[in-house]
Design a protein around this motif. Structure first.
Motif, PDB file in Angstrom:
ATOM      1  N   THR A  92     -48.854  -0.890 -21.983  1.00 40.60           N
ATOM      2  CA  THR A  92     -47.378  -0.499 -22.600  1.00 40.60           C
ATOM      3  C   THR A  92     -46.458   0.388 -21.814  1.00 40.60           C
ATOM      4  OG1 THR A  92     -48.538   0.398 -24.701  1.00 40.60           O
ATOM      5  CG2 THR A  92     -46.005   0.836 -24.451  1.00 40.60           C
TER       6      THR A  92
ATOM      7  N   ASP B 258     -41.646  -1.268 -28.048  1.00 40.42           N
ATOM      8  CA  ASP B 258     -42.534   0.246 -28.630  1.00 40.42           C
ATOM      9  C   ASP B 258     -42.310   0.970 -29.010  1.00 40.42           C
ATOM     10  OD1 ASP B 258     -45.875   1.269 -28.469  1.00 40.42           O
ATOM     11  OD2 ASP B 258     -44.086   2.978 -27.858  1.00 40.42           O
TER      12      ASP B 258
ATOM     13  N   TRP C 191     -47.887  -3.115 -34.270  1.00 43.52           N
ATOM     14  CA  TRP C 191     -48.194  -2.737 -32.416  1.00 43.52           C
ATOM     15  C   TRP C 191     -49.575  -3.473 -32.161  1.00 43.52           C
ATOM     16  CZ3 TRP C 191     -47.740   1.094 -36.826  1.00 43.52           C
ATOM     17  CH2 TRP C 191     -46.324   2.722 -36.130  1.00 43.52           C
TER      18      TRP C 191
END
Length: 517
Positions: free
Chosen positions: A31, A71, A204
């Motif tokens: 991420t 995110d 996610w």
RNA sequence: GGCGACGUAGCCAAGUGGUAAGGCAGAGGUCUGCAAAACCUUUAUUCAGCGGUUCGAAUCCGCUCGUCGCCUCCA
């Protein structure tokens, strides 16, 4: 026969790809909200070697590794820093790519980003809703965990385990606390895409299911990631993919162990992490790669300066051998064709050693990519080569020994391609190809060194560097002193250079220098 | 509490039934003006502990102790 430890079965299994000579693999990347640390590097390096070894076995590998570029953490980071979430994502994506390149990790064939696959993600969520495995609630879409048979098969957990496990996410929109989100309604100011459930963004876990299936097919060979991704991330990926397709998602699940610091997991939350960038300030990238590959990928590996320094010494040993070997037979010498004559015992032994090495290397790698063992075999061969080149009589008189040495070098080079280690020119490893030498000293010691250099007729630059070419002058001065047996002056020059981290090495072929960090 | 992993020399680390790879560090020797490298010899009768299975166990089984991870975003 290649065996891979499959998390799904908790055992080593023979690797049989779906399509004869092709392997499709996917690794969970990062991420992109912050600098990557050594832990991230481990997975990337390890699976890079997996890919390269599969290629050595003759497979055509299609390798995908994703970037999670939308995110909560990215959004949070953006709001803290004043940059947009997109700028944050781009910045750390670029940085990750650069870090990995320095560590000798080849770019995957495909580097999918979540934001570029929204359509595929939405379609996958729709399929799950249509199949009754997902439901919309207040603009969010959730996956009904209890409706998916086999949930927990990867992490070996039962529904009861997860409930008794304690903390269940309290969210009144969920029908069941175990359910997880597939699609999130966006709040004002957050990244948002149109969907049948209103403006929102992916949950996610859904991106990895959607992107891997889109690029690699609904069933593919290998899916890899860190140990901590087993649950819930990969468990959820399976539920999403298999729930939607009704087909097995992945054949082999691979998970790498953590990088620890003082026996504890290196992580953001513990604050005990070292970024790749900062380690690269003090260590050659190859040292880091060596360190990461010197332990089997599923075991934890403890990070310390000592381990890195040991790795550097080991690589010094390797490249010292390479240089001596190059001197002995020439850098580009290739063995001639075998003419059928009888080969001397020494040459024969070395050729057998080289062949034995390749066999052991492949055996080690076949055994669930045991790089630690493979590296051990490399050093056995290093000793065999050193043994031969330290015997000057043998080198001079044995007509077959050069060919044998060249064979050994070729064997090592095949292994080097897989590990992407041991492949450099010693000139480069020892720092002689650098244009400038930095004097690593301060205070009185620095002043002393500067005075010493000036006395030899070289003025260091104001940034405390001097051109590498100057070293050759010092060596000439010292050798002049040595030939007139002026040992005092010769040693002064050695000590002066040693004080700035440069080591002089005398040999019958002349004097060389190298940087000792 | 549930699930799982690990414990091999001073340090790091392979080894999953046949008698302990390799790296680093250390000691002695050869070589060397010095230094470094390299080579030779040497450094675990023993694999956390205790039992068991076996002709044979670091390796399989059980228990104990210790360390760590996942169960919550995390490579």
């Amino acid at each position: 026969m290649l065996k891979i430890f499959n998390t799904l079965s908790s055992r080593k299994e023979e690797f049989v790809p779906i399509t004869d000579r092709e392997v499709r693999m996917y690794a969970c990347g990062v991420t992109v909200y912050d600098h990557s640390h050594l832990g991230h590097a481990r997975g990337a390096v390890v699976f890079d070697v997996v890919r390269k070894y599969l290629q050595r076995k003759g497979y055509v590998v299609k390798y995908a590794r994703n970037f999670t570029d939308v995110d909560d953490k990215i959004i949070k980071r953006a709001s803290e820093s004043g940059a947009t979430w997109k700028e944050i994502a781009e910045k750390y994506t670029d940085e990750y790519i650069k870090d990995m390149e320095r560590l000798g990790v080849d770019r995957p064939d495909i580097e999918p980003k979540a934001t570029e696959h929204i359509r595929a993600i939405v379609e996958l969520v729709e399929r799950l809703v249509a199949r009754g495995l997902a439901y919309e609630s207040g603009g969010d879409v959730f996956f009904s965990v209890r409706k998916f048979q086999g949930y927990g098969k990867l992490s070996k957990k039962t529904i009861d385990d997860m409930l008794s496990g304690a903390r269940v996410d309290v969210n009144e929109l969920k029908a069941d606390p175990l359910d997880f989100v597939l699609w999130k309604a966006s709040k004002p100011g957050e990244p948002a895409w149109d969907s049948p459930w209103g403006k929102g963004r992916p949950g996610w876990h859904i991106e990895c299911s959607a992107m891997s299936m889109m690029h690699l097919g609904e069933t593919f060979d290998i899916h890899a990631g860190g140990m901590d991704l087993q649950f819930p991330h990969h468990e959820n990926e399976i539920a999403q993919a298999e729930g939607a397709t009704g087909k097995p998602f992945v054949r082999y699940w691979m998970h790498n162990g953590f990088v620890n610091v003082n026996r504890e997991k290196m992580s953001k939350s513990l604050g005990n992490f070292f970024t790749i960038k900062e380690i690269l300030d003090s260590y050659d990238p190859e040292v880091i790669r060596f360190f990461l590959l010197s332990t089997h990928y599923r075991n934890p590996i403890d990070f310390s300066d000592q381990s890195l320094q040991d790795g550097r010494s080991a690589l010094d040993r390797f490249y010292t051998m390479t240089e001596a070997l190059n001197n002995a037979i020439g850098k580009n010498y290739k063995p001639g064709p075998y003419t059928g004559e009888e080969i001397s015992p020494a040459a024969d032994a070395l050729i057998k050693s080289a062949e034995g090495f390749l066999r052991k290397f492949d055996e080690a790698m076949d055994d669930d990519f045991n790089t630690a063992s493979a590296i051990g075999s490399v050093f056995e061969t290093v000793r065999d080569i050193n043994r031969v080149i330290s015997d000057t009589e043998l080198l001079k008189n044995d007509p077959h020994i050069k060919d044998a040495l060249a064979h050994a070098r070729d064997a090592l080079s095949a292994a080097s391609k897989v590990l992407n280690l041991f492949g450099r020119d010693p000139e480069d490893w020892f720092g002689r190809s650098r244009a400038k030498i930095r004097i690593k000293a301060d205070g009185e010691r620095l002043a002393g060194i500067r005075d010493g250099l000036r006395a030899l007729g070289v003025e260091p630059a104001s940034d405390n560097t001097l051109p590498s070419a100057a070293i050759d002058g010092f060596i000439a001065d010292r050798n002049a002193a040595r030939s007139s047996k002026d040992w005092k002056k010769a040693d002064e020059i050695r000590n002066l250079l040693s004080g700035m981290g440069i080591e002089l090495l005398d040999s019958p072929e002349g004097t060389k220098w190298q940087i000792k960090e």
